[in-house]
Design a protein around this motif. Sequence first.
Motif, PDB file in Angstrom:
ATOM      1  N   LEU A 141       0.834  -1.190  -0.188  1.00  0.00           N
ATOM      2  CA  LEU A 141      -0.005  -0.091  -0.051  1.00  0.00           C
ATOM      3  C   LEU A 141       1.016   1.259  -0.082  1.00  0.00           C
ATOM      4  O   LEU A 141       1.966   1.145   0.620  1.00  0.00           O
ATOM      5  N   GLN A 145      -2.440   5.247   1.715  1.00  0.00           N
ATOM      6  CA  GLN A 145      -3.345   4.219   1.902  1.00  0.00           C
ATOM      7  C   GLN A 145      -3.129   3.565   3.379  1.00  0.00           C
ATOM      8  O   GLN A 145      -4.144   3.207   3.931  1.00  0.00           O
ATOM      9  N   VAL A 149      -5.869   3.113   6.456  1.00  0.00           N
ATOM     10  CA  VAL A 149      -5.948   1.983   7.158  1.00  0.00           C
ATOM     11  C   VAL A 149      -5.842   1.944   8.588  1.00  0.00           C
ATOM     12  O   VAL A 149      -6.758   1.735   9.268  1.00  0.00           O
ATOM     13  N   GLU A 150      -4.735   2.418   8.707  1.00  0.00           N
ATOM     14  CA  GLU A 150      -4.341   2.506  10.575  1.00  0.00           C
ATOM     15  C   GLU A 150      -5.626   3.669  10.939  1.00  0.00           C
ATOM     16  O   GLU A 150      -5.856   3.433  12.223  1.00  0.00           O
ATOM     17  N   ASN A 151      -6.149   4.600  10.310  1.00  0.00           N
ATOM     18  CA  ASN A 151      -7.048   5.409  11.186  1.00  0.00           C
ATOM     19  C   ASN A 151      -8.451   5.344  10.651  1.00  0.00           C
ATOM     20  O   ASN A 151      -9.207   6.195  11.190  1.00  0.00           O
ATOM     21  N   ASP A 152      -8.513   4.016  10.137  1.00  0.00           N
ATOM     22  CA  ASP A 152     -10.022   3.455  10.022  1.00  0.00           C
ATOM     23  C   ASP A 152     -10.861   4.367   9.122  1.00  0.00           C
ATOM     24  O   ASP A 152     -11.863   5.018   9.763  1.00  0.00           O
ATOM     25  N   SER A 154     -12.305   4.164   6.407  1.00  0.00           N
ATOM     26  CA  SER A 154     -13.268   3.689   5.432  1.00  0.00           C
ATOM     27  C   SER A 154     -14.131   2.855   6.322  1.00  0.00           C
ATOM     28  O   SER A 154     -13.964   2.355   6.989  1.00  0.00           O
ATOM     29  N   GLN A 155     -15.545   3.064   6.148  1.00  0.00           N
ATOM     30  CA  GLN A 155     -16.532   1.798   6.345  1.00  0.00           C
ATOM     31  C   GLN A 155     -16.981   1.038   5.188  1.00  0.00           C
ATOM     32  O   GLN A 155     -16.230   0.156   4.900  1.00  0.00           O
ATOM     33  N   GLY A 157     -17.023   1.951   2.269  1.00  0.00           N
ATOM     34  CA  GLY A 157     -15.677   2.048   1.293  1.00  0.00           C
ATOM     35  C   GLY A 157     -16.108   2.299  -0.092  1.00  0.00           C
ATOM     36  O   GLY A 157     -15.062   2.483  -0.720  1.00  0.00           O
ATOM     37  N   THR A 160     -14.327   5.751  -0.584  1.00  0.00           N
ATOM     38  CA  THR A 160     -12.871   5.544  -0.376  1.00  0.00           C
ATOM     39  C   THR A 160     -12.047   5.643  -1.440  1.00  0.00           C
ATOM     40  O   THR A 160     -11.180   6.534  -1.464  1.00  0.00           O
ATOM     41  N   VAL A 164      -9.063   8.663  -1.390  1.00  0.00           N
ATOM     42  CA  VAL A 164      -7.604   8.408  -1.778  1.00  0.00           C
ATOM     43  C   VAL A 164      -6.918   9.172  -2.840  1.00  0.00           C
ATOM     44  O   VAL A 164      -6.163   9.608  -2.712  1.00  0.00           O
ATOM     45  N   ILE A 199     -10.612  10.094   8.137  1.00  0.00           N
ATOM     46  CA  ILE A 199      -9.904  10.453   7.293  1.00  0.00           C
ATOM     47  C   ILE A 199      -8.954  11.984   7.420  1.00  0.00           C
ATOM     48  O   ILE A 199      -7.899  12.099   7.096  1.00  0.00           O
ATOM     49  N   GLN A 201      -7.708  12.323  10.709  1.00  0.00           N
ATOM     50  CA  GLN A 201      -6.718  11.803  11.368  1.00  0.00           C
ATOM     51  C   GLN A 201      -5.653  11.370  10.300  1.00  0.00           C
ATOM     52  O   GLN A 201      -4.512  11.465  10.506  1.00  0.00           O
TER      53      GLN A 201
ATOM     54  N   TYR C  34     -17.729  -4.313  -5.234  1.00  0.00           N
ATOM     55  CA  TYR C  34     -18.982  -4.276  -4.873  1.00  0.00           C
ATOM     56  C   TYR C  34     -19.846  -4.831  -6.075  1.00  0.00           C
ATOM     57  O   TYR C  34     -19.365  -5.339  -7.099  1.00  0.00           O
ATOM     58  N   GLY C 513     -19.650  -2.744   6.531  1.00  0.00           N
ATOM     59  CA  GLY C 513     -18.430  -1.538   6.847  1.00  0.00           C
ATOM     60  C   GLY C 513     -18.480  -1.203   8.070  1.00  0.00           C
ATOM     61  O   GLY C 513     -17.777  -0.264   8.764  1.00  0.00           O
TER      62      GLY C 513
END
Lengths: 211, 329, 787
Positions: A141, A145, A149-152, A154-155, A157, A160, A164, A199, A201, C34, C513
């Motif tokens: 990544l 990216q 990932v580390e800061n969560d 995306s839900q 996504g 996302t 990005v 995002i 963060q 998706y 999600g």
Amino acid sequence: MDDDDPNLKHPSDKQDNSGVSRRDFLKISGISVAVPLVAGPQAVMAAGQQVPVYGPGKVPMEFTINGKVHKASLEPRVTLLDALRDQFELTGAKRVCDRAECGSCTVLVENKPVYACSVLAIEAQHKAITTVESLMQAGKLHPLQQAFVENDASQCGFCTPGFVVACKSLLDKHPHPTPEDIRRGLSGNLCRCGTYAGIRQAMAQLSQKGA
Amino acid sequence: MRPFEYVSPTTKAQAVSLLGASWGGTEILAGGTDLLALMKDDIVSPKRLVNIKNIRDLRGISSSPQGLRMGALTTLADLADDAGIKKNYPALAEAAIEAASPQIRNMATLAGNLCQRPRCWYFRNGFGLLPKDETGNELVADGDNRYHAILGNEGPAKFVSPSTIVPVLIAYEAKIRLEGPKGKRELPLEKFFVIPKSENEREHDLGPNEIVTEVVVPPVPNAKIAHYEIRQKDVFDWPLAVAAVALKMQGSNVESARIVMGYVAPVPWMSPEAEQALTAQPLDQETAQKAAEAAVKDAKPLSHNEYKVQLARVAVKRAILKAASGGAA
Amino acid sequence: MPDYAWPDQEHRTLIGKRITRVDSPVKVSGQAKYTYDVHRPGMLYGKVLRCPYAHAKVVSIDTSAAERMPGVKAVEIVQKPNANIHWAGDDVVAVAAVDEPTAEDAIRAIQVEYQKLPHLVSDAEPPQGATQEEGPLSMNDIDDLLDNQVPNRQIVEKIQQYGVTEKPTEDKLKSFKSSGANDAVLNALREATVHPEAASRPKSNYEKAAAQTVGDPDKAMAEAEVVSEGLYGVPVITHCCLESHGTISEWPDADHLLTHISTQNVSGIPGQMAEPLAIPASNIHVHQDHVGGGFGSKFSPDRWGIFTAQISKKAQGKPVRIMLERDAELEVAGARPSAYARVKVGAKRDGTLVAWQSESWGTGGPGGGGMPPIPYVFTIPHQRKEHTAIRNNIGPARAWRAPNHPQAAVLTMCALDDLAAKLNMDPVEFFGKNLDITKPRQDIYREELGIAANLMGWNEKWHPRAQNRSGNITRGVGLSLHTWGGRGHNSDCDLTLHPDGSVDLKLGSQDLGTGTRTCILIVAADTLGVPMDAIQLEIGDTTYPPSGGSGGSTTIGGVSSSTRRAAVDARDLLFAKVAPTLDAQPDQLECVNGRVGVKGDSHRSLSWKEACAKLGAMPITVRGTNPDRTKPPDLTNSGVGGVQMAEVEVDTDTGIVKVEKMVAVQDCGLVIDLKTAESQCYGALIMGISYSLFEEKVMDPTTGRMLNANLEFYRLAGFNDIPELVVHMMTGKGYDERGVIGLGEPPVVSPGAAISNAVANAIGVRVPFLPLTPDRVLAALGQKAGA
């Protein structure tokens, strides 16, 4: 309208143009006055010069996407987004609003972020197109990216990839973005699940490190 | 989208001759951010799209002692980033960066911004520019007109002029240059916008086979100029009211003023009343307030948009005070 | 009996920690597929012709031109002549063609003649005398009530009071059950009086949907020392999933259907498609990897899902894709019912709540809808409530994250906040004083109120209404409380241990999600003592054991419980195989850090791989189930409490509201993954800010059309509209031992009320209705002239 005017027999009026009847097509008001059409395929005379005409049927097109050449035969009405998704299986850019309102289809054209839903594929030919798929290198990544990932960030996504790409372009321009840079730079993307906090963060982490 | 043929002329003359002499058959493609949406929604359905982006003469920004020239294809991002504009026309640079989103600013052109169609939700839903249902009922007056005009709305046109950078360009006394089959012409920018009276008219003084070639602005004005937008969302939102002011000063008093409102009328709305109210007055809260009151004195709100009178008033007042305190933020 | 109970704090390696979401890498890299991204070989593109009128009858349809077009492979008339259409955008004809442009051309070539009928799209207060008594209920009425998430108790009351127009068949009852009817509703239907003559009764747009009296409200109100009256409400909003609804269907052979669908309910789709397609559910294979948002609107295959299958059949079984366009997504694919109320609420001088009176109304579209659970959270001792349901032509409602609760929170918490203002009480003190009537969660709320007030800096920020004002910028704070059930749904999972040490886990669940994949892996890995990436998890397919739909915050409790039981059983089977090697009894063994060994004796252990090799040649597969009374304890629970506070800044010249800070303090029992749990709360606050400030489904009275079916005027909050957010999860003693409880719904309940209350605190008057737009704020300020 003078439908029988032989000048109006259009060179590109081919049968595979299923969406509009030939008769309808010929009812372009005024063109007979403005454009003395000449014989010869795929071109019209305009101001004394031949100008190529593409479509309305399929036209062979060539694209440079993520450094690779892709070819397809498409109607002029196909957007860059639909070409990416339906022809080249590059489905990272999403179709959400399809009206330049949400940013989910963000890609770079000549290194600038644009809404792929609002660019015709035909005009994106011969330009450097960069999609989210290009960011990951050798299975690794991109730091941006990784920060998502580390800061969560995306839900579901779905927004996302657009975010990005927008963030990538922002960081390319401003490696240490100020809050105002971020405010401007991320204004063109929408999320429904509410990942803005993650995002933010991620961007804070990257703007300290420099990306 | 319906099918269309696509041409990419390389000269202005080619472009003009490729366009049709009446509306409906052809459209000009520049940035595409508005046009493609209109085509997807079947609001316009050209049979031919004339892409003007390959016409070199339509590009570029140049400043000289004679003023500023911006080619039709200048993007909003170019406007926002150009060092000369930032230095000499900062309110224009600010209006450009306030517009839309980075993606749109990279795509949308100056000419496209001036020629974009109204955001009126009846128009965009296919009920026409002067919206009627199929039985002829006028829709806006009886419908949801919260975002519609409060000035210049006596006729059937009730939409608001959509550009957010036009008011400040008018404040800068910009002129628009057009080229068509009959040659070139130049108009003060405010004259480019007209209120259509019937459905087959458009809201611009632009022939179907004319193209916008450039916008010129006179030399750096000796005036205090500012732009102010009221938006509900922080960014990337159509404003509820826009105001731009240019105040020429004589000592500490206003010698003359240009006051232009956006998003209040079917055209960018110049307010001689407000200009008059400021003339020969000092710049302070009180005179700004009086000018703001004058600007909306003749407002005739529709059933759901009385609040816009207040917003227009606030926008004008804040633009004046912003100009007084030094212009662009 | 194996010990299925959740491990206590010192024996958890992953559960309750902050674990990174496992599905992030594929999402940030654009690789996640998706339904909208699925491109099946030979796939045809479907498009739908939609009715432009809010209420109309189809007179005639001519599809001949479309059928003749090259590239058009199938045309399906969805609503035949004489069909009545009840909302604009409803589907009339669908086509499938070789590409999308051709399908669009085909749609334009179809001629439909309609007879327009009168429509109502308003949900304004019902005119005096317009309300009709509810009569006997048709089976469609029951469907509508269930679609509108009307509480089962209210449905039972209606059935008992009015009877039904026909006796429901057992199949019909089964379908009600799958739509959310509980046994009480089914029993009431079985026993209801049948009034067939009422079936032809013309329906008013306004029906009295509920009338309840508790205690002696008249006397209590008369005796109340302080009474506050107000008008409150929330409009219809949409779900606005970024991935629109849609389906790709194909027939690998004449009897078997393969469907890719964007859904919250993978396992539940075949059962709903079987009857209309006349094939057994077991012949329907559904698959989904990722879903781009659902929020309650994606439980059924939808009519368009059914007709993708029908069109595919006409097109020799080729895959047919229909994904809704954005305008259709906003017009027809889900909306949250509106709710408005005139509320009168009375208290003693010391703030003790005594009486509630409300006349409420709202619409859920053609179904009308029910009364939100008001007064919310606070069981005020004396109540009188009447609710009028407006049946109109705005399109159908669907469950929207925490159905009925956000509306109930606004109607209740805003009324109570106005009462607190009238009492000159700080709302923290006022709400705190009345917590005794929030049983059984009074202690949770009390603790949360204190924490939230601290995190907000409430004591420094709160002021009596409209004081602390200088100039046109004014600030205020507000709060709200909420609750939700959230017990785990039915879930089965299969866990397989392979002799080579690999582990796989299969469930027919889905990850919206929310972190479902991550949480399943956490539970399995924590139980087996192996790293999460040592387990191969497969979800989203009907060939896997079924799990319930992901709605009502039921997923986490369901999948964590079934996974825990399967993992414990698998572990114990492994212990039995390994124990002889380690010269120990199975119950002396543990598995931690990738080793299986004897508790307290680090010398007697095997690596995970060595241990699994003892399984012999065959893998072992165990089935975990929730609920499972044979394998106690109950690992999931129900009933959470949450408190939220908002701080806003209002420009009183423009009426523009900015949220400056929000605090969410939330209980959800045992947290599996703190990181994704917090993200659920952040997301809910953001969605809450969005619906509080911006969202509204705007309908045109004349044409009956939705005017803002796009993302420019159906505004979603953007990055910059979101302020500092503080989330605090209640964990540890008093919370963990309750078991796992869902979290999707509760934090999205309170933002509307908290933000509205903060605005009232800031500007000194109530803005009655959400969203808090400049026009409404300025109107509440009395259109204060002058800038």
